[in-house]
Design an enzyme around this catalytic site. Sequence first.
Site, PDB file in Angstrom:
ATOM      1  N   CYS A 169       0.831  -1.212   0.000  1.00 47.12           N
ATOM      2  CA  CYS A 169       0.000   0.000   0.000  1.00 47.12           C
ATOM      3  C   CYS A 169       0.867   1.264   0.000  1.00 47.12           C
ATOM      4  O   CYS A 169       1.635   1.482   0.934  1.00 47.12           O
ATOM      5  CB  CYS A 169      -0.899  -0.079   1.239  1.00 47.12           C
ATOM      6  SG  CYS A 169      -1.565   1.482   1.801  1.00 47.12           S
TER       7      CYS A 169
ATOM      8  N   CYS B 208       0.252   3.716   2.886  1.00 43.51           N
ATOM      9  CA  CYS B 208       0.781   3.133   4.131  1.00 43.51           C
ATOM     10  C   CYS B 208       2.260   3.479   4.288  1.00 43.51           C
ATOM     11  O   CYS B 208       2.727   3.779   5.391  1.00 43.51           O
ATOM     12  CB  CYS B 208       0.606   1.615   4.155  1.00 43.51           C
ATOM     13  SG  CYS B 208      -1.114   1.072   4.051  1.00 43.51           S
TER      14      CYS B 208
END
Length: 98
Positions: free
Chosen positions: A24, A27
């Site tokens: 991600c 993230c």
Amino acid sequence: MKSSFFDIIQSETPVLVDFYATWCGPCKTLEPILEQVKDELGDQVKIVKIDVDKNQPLAAQYNVRGVPTMILYKAGKQVWRQSGVLEKSAIVEVVKTA
């Protein structure tokens, strides 16, 4: 002995849980921000990272549909929840007012 997630979030110290995934992008953006939050707040907060791919039952139990999702717990109660990336100042403010 490894503490269970349930035991960790019972803490009187606010516990910020970061549900993330290694693939991600946002993230990865959030990671250094959380490090700055920890540097600023020190012992005022515990930050726990949970990889949703490795902990799918836990992510499902807490209704984590997207990553990153941050959930703040105090004494076992969810006091705040946010998906996506926030600035350090916003996260610090949330923890301080928990």
